[in-house]
Design an enzyme around this catalytic site. Structure first.
Site, PDB file in Angstrom:
ATOM      1  N   TYR A 197      46.556  50.922  49.961  1.00 34.50           N
ATOM      2  CA  TYR A 197      46.281  50.462  50.676  1.00 34.50           C
ATOM      3  C   TYR A 197      48.032  51.035  51.942  1.00 34.50           C
ATOM      4  O   TYR A 197      49.139  51.496  51.348  1.00 34.50           O
ATOM      5  CB  TYR A 197      46.985  48.810  49.997  1.00 34.50           C
ATOM      6  CG  TYR A 197      48.163  48.246  50.208  1.00 34.50           C
ATOM      7  CD1 TYR A 197      49.022  49.197  49.088  1.00 34.50           C
ATOM      8  CD2 TYR A 197      49.307  47.667  51.027  1.00 34.50           C
ATOM      9  CE1 TYR A 197      50.407  49.057  48.464  1.00 34.50           C
ATOM     10  CE2 TYR A 197      50.470  47.807  50.089  1.00 34.50           C
ATOM     11  CZ  TYR A 197      50.860  48.392  49.109  1.00 34.50           C
ATOM     12  OH  TYR A 197      52.651  47.603  49.292  1.00 34.50           O
ATOM     13  N   LYS A 234      49.911  54.966  47.379  1.00 33.47           N
ATOM     14  CA  LYS A 234      50.159  53.575  48.213  1.00 33.47           C
ATOM     15  C   LYS A 234      49.298  52.668  47.359  1.00 33.47           C
ATOM     16  O   LYS A 234      47.895  52.543  48.249  1.00 33.47           O
ATOM     17  CB  LYS A 234      50.743  53.334  49.592  1.00 33.47           C
ATOM     18  CG  LYS A 234      51.132  52.429  49.889  1.00 33.47           C
ATOM     19  CD  LYS A 234      51.616  52.189  51.322  1.00 33.47           C
ATOM     20  CE  LYS A 234      52.327  50.888  51.694  1.00 33.47           C
ATOM     21  NZ  LYS A 234      53.567  50.132  50.598  1.00 33.47           N
ATOM     22  N   GLU A 255      64.123  54.164  44.710  1.00 33.02           N
ATOM     23  CA  GLU A 255      63.637  53.478  45.834  1.00 33.02           C
ATOM     24  C   GLU A 255      63.227  51.721  46.039  1.00 33.02           C
ATOM     25  O   GLU A 255      63.464  51.669  44.363  1.00 33.02           O
ATOM     26  CB  GLU A 255      62.056  54.040  46.303  1.00 33.02           C
ATOM     27  CG  GLU A 255      61.402  53.533  45.618  1.00 33.02           C
ATOM     28  CD  GLU A 255      59.341  54.342  46.411  1.00 33.02           C
ATOM     29  OE1 GLU A 255      59.426  53.890  47.338  1.00 33.02           O
ATOM     30  OE2 GLU A 255      58.813  54.334  45.742  1.00 33.02           O
ATOM     31  N   LEU A 310      57.897  56.806  47.409  1.00 33.84           N
ATOM     32  CA  LEU A 310      56.646  56.759  48.316  1.00 33.84           C
ATOM     33  C   LEU A 310      57.701  57.605  49.601  1.00 33.84           C
ATOM     34  O   LEU A 310      58.741  56.673  49.932  1.00 33.84           O
ATOM     35  CB  LEU A 310      56.534  55.635  49.015  1.00 33.84           C
ATOM     36  CG  LEU A 310      55.385  55.474  49.604  1.00 33.84           C
ATOM     37  CD1 LEU A 310      54.224  55.925  49.597  1.00 33.84           C
ATOM     38  CD2 LEU A 310      55.254  53.954  50.370  1.00 33.84           C
TER      39      LEU A 310
HETATM   40  N1  PDD Z   1      55.799  49.261  51.439  1.00 37.46           N
HETATM   41  N2  PDD Z   1      58.059  52.368  49.852  1.00 37.46           N
HETATM   42  C1  PDD Z   1      58.294  51.478  48.690  1.00 37.46           C
HETATM   43  C2  PDD Z   1      57.743  51.230  46.844  1.00 37.46           C
HETATM   44  C3  PDD Z   1      56.310  51.029  49.237  1.00 37.46           C
HETATM   45  O1  PDD Z   1      56.131  49.694  49.596  1.00 37.46           O
HETATM   46  C4  PDD Z   1      57.126  50.975  51.063  1.00 37.46           C
HETATM   47  C5  PDD Z   1      56.665  50.184  52.299  1.00 37.46           C
HETATM   48  C6  PDD Z   1      58.479  51.717  51.289  1.00 37.46           C
HETATM   49  C7  PDD Z   1      58.349  52.248  53.136  1.00 37.46           C
HETATM   50  O2  PDD Z   1      57.595  52.587  53.613  1.00 37.46           O
HETATM   51  P1  PDD Z   1      57.456  52.550  55.546  1.00 37.46           P
HETATM   52  O3  PDD Z   1      58.276  53.254  55.880  1.00 37.46           O
HETATM   53  O4  PDD Z   1      56.071  53.542  55.200  1.00 37.46           O
HETATM   54  O5  PDD Z   1      56.949  51.011  55.514  1.00 37.46           O
HETATM   55  C8  PDD Z   1      58.870  52.359  50.388  1.00 37.46           C
HETATM   56  C9  PDD Z   1      54.664  47.805  52.908  1.00 37.46           C
HETATM   57  C10 PDD Z   1      56.149  47.712  53.793  1.00 37.46           C
HETATM   58  C11 PDD Z   1      54.622  46.952  51.777  1.00 37.46           C
HETATM   59  O6  PDD Z   1      54.737  47.529  50.655  1.00 37.46           O
HETATM   60  O7  PDD Z   1      54.009  45.878  52.476  1.00 37.46           O
END
Ligand code: PDD
Length: 294
Positions: A31, A149, A182, A206
């Site tokens: 996703y 993801k 993270e 990620l």
């Molecule tokens: N989550 N690390 C993890 C485990 C994440 O699930 C996310 C983002 C990030 C940050 O990635 P980005 O800057 O590309 O949003 C880091 C999204 C917001 C979610 O799970 O809905």
């Protein structure tokens, strides 16, 4: 509310997926979460690039080409009359008999959901949020690479449960070597001796799109950035801490476990620059002529 399911927009009540879907049975899928500002999906190309990368990691053939996915995203926004929103794009392995073999599923399930974006409470940005360091280790990247993801989110959910029990907003996971990785839905940054530090992708994280923008903005603004392997003690010893993701942008941190911090100048500066970047992006996309968001 309307949802895009497979090939069309349908009312949310009709947006149903089979109990045989391997996303449901096995968390087999991927996703992306995106944020929409003034009708424009921020960093849409970058999110789709990461979606395709996640798909390739798990050997999933995305059933649509990029321009068709963009149309599906904007059709969903239009159907819901949304201009300030978050969008979730989900692709699962699809419907198939019980069994792990991905070839049991003939066609991936494709879903776009969009909701109005509700701003985070102001004090989150003014004072900061609290974190804990979780006892849950981040997935070992050789086992299930956090760069994917994926719909398989239990690792993060276990850490989130711990955060809730501690009454804090986010939990930071360490990797198997004991280095910072993270948050459950965010990347972490901290400032030490004026240097902006953040775990490198090799630590098993990620590579957040917001993280990438923030690193670039820091460098452009004369802030030295170090990506590497850091210990919890280095985080506790920081002069300021913040987390990033697509929806929260740059969010300052006021506490990690028992250690307190003040929302710092670097987080404030980077949040301002980030929002400026968003404004520029939206203007540029709108200036490109006849567009999908009108
Ligand atoms: N989550 N690390 C993890 C485990 C994440 O699930 C996310 C983002 C990030 C940050 O990635 P980005 O800057 O590309 O949003 C880091 C999204 C917001 C979610 O799970 O809905």
């Amino acid at each position: 509310m309307f949802v895009y399911l497979n090939n069309k927009v349908v009312p949310a009540a009709e947006a149903k997926v089979s109990v045989f879907d391997h996303g449901f049975l096995y968390g087999d899928g991927i996703y992306e979460t995106m944020r929409v500002y003034d009708g424009v999906v921020f960093m849409l190309d970058e999110h789709l690039e990461r979606l395709y990368r996640s798909a390739s990691f798990i050997g999933l053939d995305i059933p649509k080409k990029i321009p068709d996915i963009k149309i599906a995203v904007y059709e969903t926004l239009q159907a819901n009359k949304l201009t300030g929103a978050y969008v979730r794009l989900t692709i699962s392995r699809g419907y198939g008999p019980i069994g792990l073999d991905p070839d049991l599923c003939k066609e991936p399930t494709f879903v776009v959901m969009a909701n109005e974006f509700k701003n985070y409470p102001k004090p989150y940005y003014e004072e900061g949020i609290k974190l804990i360091i979780s006892s849950v280790t981040r997935n070992f990247k050789e086992a299930l690479n956090p760069q994917i993801k994926s719909l398989n989110f239990l690792n993060n959910i276990l850490a989130k449960i711990e955060a809730k029990q501690a009454d804090v907003y986010e939990a930071i996971m360490l990797n198997a070597a004991g280095h910072l990785a993270e948050g459950t839905i965010s990347n972490i940054f901290f400032v030490k001796d004026g240097i902006l530090c953040t775990p490198s992708v090799e630590c098993g994280i990620l590579d957040g799109i917001t993280r990438g923008i923030v690193i670039d903005l820091a460098v452009k603004n004369g802030i030295e950035v170090k990506e590497g392997a850091f210990t919890p003690d280095e985080l506790y010893g920081a002069s300021e801490v913040f987390i990033t993701n697509t929806t929260m942008e740059v969010m300052p941190v006021r506490g990690v476990d028992k250690k307190e911090f003040k929302a710092g100048d670097i987080a404030r500066l980077l949040l301002k620059k980030y929002r400026h970047e968003v404004d520029g992006y939206v203007k540029e996309k709108k200036g490109e002529g006849p567009s999908l968001w009108e």
